[in-house]
Design a protein around this motif. Structure first.
Motif, PDB file in Angstrom:
ATOM      1  N   ARG A 174     -40.090  21.596 -15.373  1.00  0.00           N
ATOM      2  CA  ARG A 174     -39.168  22.704 -15.058  1.00  0.00           C
ATOM      3  C   ARG A 174     -39.108  23.781 -15.944  1.00  0.00           C
ATOM      4  O   ARG A 174     -39.094  24.996 -15.241  1.00  0.00           O
ATOM      5  CB  ARG A 174     -37.571  21.991 -15.009  1.00  0.00           C
ATOM      6  CG  ARG A 174     -37.443  21.048 -13.874  1.00  0.00           C
ATOM      7  CD  ARG A 174     -36.078  20.644 -13.564  1.00  0.00           C
ATOM      8  NE  ARG A 174     -36.019  19.793 -12.364  1.00  0.00           N
ATOM      9  CZ  ARG A 174     -35.895  20.370 -11.189  1.00  0.00           C
ATOM     10  NH1 ARG A 174     -35.806  21.557 -10.775  1.00  0.00           N
ATOM     11  NH2 ARG A 174     -35.764  19.426 -10.014  1.00  0.00           N
ATOM     12  N   ASP A 198     -39.757  17.744  -5.999  1.00  0.00           N
ATOM     13  CA  ASP A 198     -38.345  18.275  -6.465  1.00  0.00           C
ATOM     14  C   ASP A 198     -38.325  19.701  -6.914  1.00  0.00           C
ATOM     15  O   ASP A 198     -37.337  20.442  -6.440  1.00  0.00           O
ATOM     16  CB  ASP A 198     -38.060  17.211  -7.667  1.00  0.00           C
ATOM     17  CG  ASP A 198     -38.830  17.233  -8.883  1.00  0.00           C
ATOM     18  OD1 ASP A 198     -40.066  17.730  -8.442  1.00  0.00           O
ATOM     19  OD2 ASP A 198     -38.542  16.932  -9.898  1.00  0.00           O
ATOM     20  N   ILE A 199     -39.430  20.356  -7.613  1.00  0.00           N
ATOM     21  CA  ILE A 199     -39.136  21.517  -7.936  1.00  0.00           C
ATOM     22  C   ILE A 199     -39.447  22.656  -6.840  1.00  0.00           C
ATOM     23  O   ILE A 199     -38.802  23.318  -6.659  1.00  0.00           O
ATOM     24  CB  ILE A 199     -40.457  21.855  -8.842  1.00  0.00           C
ATOM     25  CG1 ILE A 199     -40.197  21.239 -10.155  1.00  0.00           C
ATOM     26  CG2 ILE A 199     -40.617  23.444  -9.206  1.00  0.00           C
ATOM     27  CD1 ILE A 199     -41.138  21.056 -11.321  1.00  0.00           C
ATOM     28  N   ASN A 201     -38.537  21.795  -3.772  1.00  0.00           N
ATOM     29  CA  ASN A 201     -37.536  21.779  -2.869  1.00  0.00           C
ATOM     30  C   ASN A 201     -36.052  22.573  -3.461  1.00  0.00           C
ATOM     31  O   ASN A 201     -35.065  23.070  -2.601  1.00  0.00           O
ATOM     32  CB  ASN A 201     -36.973  20.064  -2.703  1.00  0.00           C
ATOM     33  CG  ASN A 201     -37.961  19.492  -1.581  1.00  0.00           C
ATOM     34  OD1 ASN A 201     -38.513  19.900  -1.197  1.00  0.00           O
ATOM     35  ND2 ASN A 201     -37.864  18.086  -1.630  1.00  0.00           N
ATOM     36  N   SER A 202     -36.239  22.508  -4.798  1.00  0.00           N
ATOM     37  CA  SER A 202     -35.007  23.241  -5.281  1.00  0.00           C
ATOM     38  C   SER A 202     -35.084  24.503  -5.408  1.00  0.00           C
ATOM     39  O   SER A 202     -34.255  25.347  -5.445  1.00  0.00           O
ATOM     40  CB  SER A 202     -34.946  22.725  -6.971  1.00  0.00           C
ATOM     41  OG  SER A 202     -35.949  23.020  -7.709  1.00  0.00           O
ATOM     42  N   LYS A 204     -36.923  26.851  -3.214  1.00  0.00           N
ATOM     43  CA  LYS A 204     -36.871  27.415  -1.712  1.00  0.00           C
ATOM     44  C   LYS A 204     -37.821  28.587  -1.692  1.00  0.00           C
ATOM     45  O   LYS A 204     -37.265  29.608  -1.307  1.00  0.00           O
ATOM     46  CB  LYS A 204     -35.628  27.605  -1.442  1.00  0.00           C
ATOM     47  CG  LYS A 204     -34.752  26.275  -1.132  1.00  0.00           C
ATOM     48  CD  LYS A 204     -34.952  25.590  -0.076  1.00  0.00           C
ATOM     49  CE  LYS A 204     -34.044  24.466   0.453  1.00  0.00           C
ATOM     50  NZ  LYS A 204     -33.948  23.386  -0.920  1.00  0.00           N
TER      51      LYS A 204
END
Length: 228
Positions: A174, A198-199, A201-202, A204
């Protein structure tokens, strides 16, 4: 900025890495390139900085066809495209400072300017205090920050990262993505090939999805969209 027109790449044995890809990436965009292993992400990147040529189609960077470049013109293209790899590709016998400086030395930039630019970029990626260390003395995240510094020290218009967090833990991953977002905010076009669902999706950001060499999705505020 970047345009692929009906680009197909076929390897020996009639293996299709990309099939009829048409896509446009504007100046200053931040794009995630996603898809399962073997989808064609790495081939897309290799074509972009002319490590390979398409079997069919045209690729334009800055309005110029890079498929038609003469060999002596390719280095000038690559000056405008910084590339970051999953395995860092640092020179083991050179310090952090020397690894970053090398990218300017090959361009015959004056030593005084090299010093100023390397110090500036190391400060930007948070490595000012690590300049004297060798790659084996760094953590994985620090090695990747060094690789990013080397990729941006020439102030390229485009930064391409192929699985830049693949060998890193979630927290460090991250941090690296946050650094790339900051670089993008300064006007650099950033393209990241990744499996880090996850990155993706977070954040956008724009998501271009490939599957079996085909463009299957292009969403302006997208998600990963595959099995995690």
């Amino acid at each position: 900025m970047i345009q692929f027109f009906n680009v197909t790449k076929v390897y020996k044995g009639d293996i299709y890495a990309l099939k009829d890809i048409t896509v446009k990436i504007d100046k200053g965009e931040f794009v995630f390139l996603v898809g399962p292993s073997g989808a064609g992400k790495t081939t897309f990147i290799r074509l972009l900085f002319r490590e390979e040529l398409p079997t069919k189609g045209q690729i334009l960077v800055g309005g110029r066809s890079i498929t038609r470049l003469r060999p002596k013109e390719i280095p000038f293209l690559r000056r405008n495209i910084g590339v970051v790899f999953q395995d860092f590709r640092l020179l083991p016998d050179r310090t952090v400072y020397e690894n970053v400086a090398f990218a300017l030395q090959v361009l015959e930039v004056p030593p005084k300017e090299i010093k100023a630019r390397v110090e500036e970029v190391l400060a930007r990626v948070g490595l000012s205090g690590r300049a004297h260390l060798f790659p084996h003395q760094l953590s994985g995240g620090e090695q990747q920050r060094t690789a990013i510094a080397r990729a941006i020290v020439n102030k390229p218009r485009i930064l391409v990262a192929d699985e830049p967090t693949g060998n890193l833990d979630p927290v460090t991953s991250r941090e690296i993505i946050s650094l790339l977002v900051d670089i993008n905010r300064l006007g650099t076009t950033v393209i990241i090939a990744t499996h880090a669902w996850d990155i993706v999706n977070s954040l956008k950001k724009r998501v271009i999805a490939l599957d079996k060499g085909c463009l299957v999705r292009d969403d302006r505020e997208g998600v990963y969209g595959y099995e995690a």
